[in-house]
Scaffold this active site. Structure first.
Site, PDB file in Angstrom:
ATOM      1  N   SER A  10     -22.229  62.157 -15.323  1.00  0.00           N
ATOM      2  CA  SER A  10     -21.218  61.569 -16.046  1.00  0.00           C
ATOM      3  C   SER A  10     -21.478  61.773 -17.772  1.00  0.00           C
ATOM      4  O   SER A  10     -22.144  61.117 -18.298  1.00  0.00           O
ATOM      5  CB  SER A  10     -20.765  60.026 -16.099  1.00  0.00           C
TER       6      SER A  10
ATOM      7  N   ARG B 167     -10.264  51.507 -13.701  1.00  0.00           N
ATOM      8  CA  ARG B 167     -11.447  52.298 -13.749  1.00  0.00           C
ATOM      9  C   ARG B 167     -12.612  51.692 -13.847  1.00  0.00           C
ATOM     10  O   ARG B 167     -12.711  50.686 -14.489  1.00  0.00           O
ATOM     11  CB  ARG B 167     -11.100  53.500 -14.520  1.00  0.00           C
TER      12      ARG B 167
ATOM     13  N   ARG C  47     -15.205  62.691 -30.473  1.00  0.00           N
ATOM     14  CA  ARG C  47     -16.452  62.694 -30.936  1.00  0.00           C
ATOM     15  C   ARG C  47     -16.468  62.904 -32.362  1.00  0.00           C
ATOM     16  O   ARG C  47     -17.095  62.233 -33.166  1.00  0.00           O
ATOM     17  CB  ARG C  47     -17.268  63.412 -30.326  1.00  0.00           C
TER      18      ARG C  47
ATOM     19  N   ARG D 279      -3.136  65.095 -15.895  1.00  0.00           N
ATOM     20  CA  ARG D 279      -3.439  66.127 -15.110  1.00  0.00           C
ATOM     21  C   ARG D 279      -2.899  66.537 -13.892  1.00  0.00           C
ATOM     22  O   ARG D 279      -2.845  67.540 -13.257  1.00  0.00           O
ATOM     23  CB  ARG D 279      -5.239  66.466 -15.025  1.00  0.00           C
TER      24      ARG D 279
ATOM     25  N   GLN E 294     -19.833  60.827 -20.149  1.00  0.00           N
ATOM     26  CA  GLN E 294     -19.151  59.565 -20.866  1.00  0.00           C
ATOM     27  C   GLN E 294     -20.322  58.608 -20.855  1.00  0.00           C
ATOM     28  O   GLN E 294     -20.588  57.811 -21.669  1.00  0.00           O
ATOM     29  CB  GLN E 294     -17.864  59.014 -20.197  1.00  0.00           C
TER      30      GLN E 294
ATOM     31  N   SER F  19     -12.413  66.079 -25.810  1.00  0.00           N
ATOM     32  CA  SER F  19     -13.962  65.471 -25.996  1.00  0.00           C
ATOM     33  C   SER F  19     -14.304  65.700 -27.288  1.00  0.00           C
ATOM     34  O   SER F  19     -14.896  64.723 -27.763  1.00  0.00           O
ATOM     35  CB  SER F  19     -14.731  66.047 -25.031  1.00  0.00           C
TER      36      SER F  19
ATOM     37  N   LYS G  40     -10.986  59.135 -11.445  1.00  0.00           N
ATOM     38  CA  LYS G  40     -10.312  59.592 -12.658  1.00  0.00           C
ATOM     39  C   LYS G  40      -9.150  58.611 -13.052  1.00  0.00           C
ATOM     40  O   LYS G  40      -8.894  57.671 -12.531  1.00  0.00           O
ATOM     41  CB  LYS G  40     -10.187  60.874 -12.620  1.00  0.00           C
TER      42      LYS G  40
ATOM     43  N   ASP H 186     -12.705  68.137 -14.777  1.00  0.00           N
ATOM     44  CA  ASP H 186     -11.140  67.765 -15.047  1.00  0.00           C
ATOM     45  C   ASP H 186     -10.228  68.982 -14.454  1.00  0.00           C
ATOM     46  O   ASP H 186      -8.970  68.767 -14.375  1.00  0.00           O
ATOM     47  CB  ASP H 186     -10.852  67.296 -16.276  1.00  0.00           C
TER      48      ASP H 186
END
Ligand code: S3P
Length: 433
Positions: free
Chosen positions: A168, A123, A28, A392, A170, A24, A343, A316
């Site tokens: 979220s 998604r 960024r 994952r 996101q 993450s 996900k 996650d």
């Protein structure tokens, strides 16, 4: 699809691993570096496929991004300076790249097309399209708001106050990033706290961002100043070696450089409540984020019922927590996990199928799973796991394999490269240490 069989551990796991950079935060750092004027230097960037997709997209929109030895260097275009990409932006498997970049593009006078792999193309993007449309951005998406989609940004966009309908980070970040190049103040109301890396890093780059209760505000038309950033290790990646050490009898493993931001660290609280022996050493601050070295010892775990309020801080980590529960004593129940169904795969259905395939007793619930653990005994294993392009799932089942009599076959091990390219090497090194 490269398949792989993971054998059971041939003894306790021992040794020391250094967790790769936080996914993450890496996304960024590249995005904000690209929005600053001047040179941003990033140390510890995760060189996984998802993050490299972000780097390629920022290059396609005008930033210069280079790796020089151990550091990454970004020369940004400045807020308002993104260029129209010449071709579609390929987001690969990365939902974070897609949703955050949709936000950045939304308030620039450019048009961009986003494409992705078959997992990403299933998604939902409507959750980002909705608030960004309120800001004036125009979208042409595939049916039910999926990729491929085209974003026609608006400049100047209209500042909004938006209440997140789903917890979220996101979606929150997409709106805040759109707010960067929008005159006035853009606000996001977040009823449930989600990871706050965007807010922390925007402030670090000099944007005016503030939080009052559950309202996060950003003053637009900000001028970002280039930074030197050190990316802490990813607690979501550290989760795999943590659970591996817990379930393989006699293990003791040190996992260095683990980000402990409270909006990310829920798994470690839950594992400790199950009886996990996890010590947090060398607590320090890296790149404005709390970090620790974990010492994890094999433990007798007891079943747990997670509180839905903790979900956002470990969203996650449920696949690997399900693995821990499969070896705990008693019946664990996990609810409030609807978000897991959207996900990289439907992580409730896929984990239920995978755990059953290795012999665990699992009940699928509409919003979660109930798992009857073995009390520490190995599971039978065997069977081939369908990983559904989900890193994952692959890593969680590779961890489970370590305590399965017959090991576990993964249909495809390639997805680990999206977030943790060194995963198999790191786990392998713990066997021979
Ligand atoms: C992320 C937020 C989470 C998480 C994803 C990374 C981010 O998604 O699942 O892996 O970097 O903001 P949601 O915000 O959609 O829950």
């Amino acid at each position: 699809m490269p398949s792989r069989t993971v054998q059971p551990a041939n003894g306790p796991l021992r040794g020391h691993i250094h967790v790769p950079g936080d996914k993450s935060i890496s996304h960024r750092a590249l995005m904000l570096g690209a929005m600053a004027v001047g040179e941003t230097v990033i140390e510890g960037l995760l060189e996984g496929e998802d993050v490299l997709a972000t780097a390629a997209a920022m290059r396609a929109m005008g930033a210069t991004i280079e790796r020089r030895g151990a550091t990454w260097h970004v020369w940004g275009v400045g807020v308002g300076g993104l260029l129209q990409p010449a071709t579609a932006l390929d987001m690969g498997n990365s939902g974070t790249s897609t949703r955050l970049l949709m936000g950045l593009v939304a308030s620039h006078p450019i048009t961009a097309t986003f494409v992705g792999d078959t997992s990403l193309s299933q998604r939902p993007m409507g959750r980002v399209i909705e608030p960004l449309s309120l800001m004036g951005t125009d979208f042409t998406a595939s049916p039910s708001g999926r990729l491929p989609l085209m974003v026609r940004g608006l400049c100047p966009a209209v500042p909004i106050e938006y209440r997140l309908p789903v917890a979220s980070a996101q979606v929150k970040s997409a709106v805040l990033l759109a707010g960067l190049n929008t005159p006035g103040i853009t606000r996001v109301i977040e009823p449930v706290a989600t990871r706050d890396h965007s807010e922390r890093m925007l402030a670090g780059f000099g944007a005016e961002v503030w939080r009052e209760g559950d309202v996060i505000s950003i003053r637009g038309e900000a001028e970002l100043k280039p930074q030197r950033i050190t990316v802490p290790g990813d607690p979501s990646s550290a989760a795999f070696a943590t659970v591996a050490a817990l379930i393989v009898p006699g293990s003791e493993v040190t996992i260095a450089n683990v980000g402990m931001n409270p909006t990310r660290a829920g798994l470690y609280d839950v594992l400790r409540s199950m009886g996990a022996s996890i010590a947090f050493g060398q607590q320090r601050s890296v790149g404005g984020e709390p970090v620790a070295d974990l010492v994890v010892s094999a433990s007798t775990l007891t079943a747990v019922k997670t509180d839905p309020t903790i979900v956002a801080s470990m969203v996650d980590e449920f696949p690997v927590l399900f693995v821990a529960a499969a070896f705990a004593r008693g019946r664990s129940v996990f609810r409030g996990l609807e978000e897991l169904r959207v996900k990289e795969s439907d992580r409730i259905a896929v984990m239920a199928a995978a755990l059953r395939a290795i012999g665990a007793r699992v009940e699928e619930l509409p919003d979660g799973l109930a798992i009857e653990g073995t009390g520490g005994e190995p599971l039978p294993g065997g069977g081939t796991i369908a990983t559904h392009l989900d890193h994952r799932i692959a890593m969680s089942l590779a961890v489970a394999a370590l305590n399965c009599r017959a090991g576990v076959a993964l249909d495809d091990d390639a997805p680990v490269a999206t977030s943790y390219p060194r995963f198999f090497a790191d786990i392998g090194a713990l066997h021979t240490a």
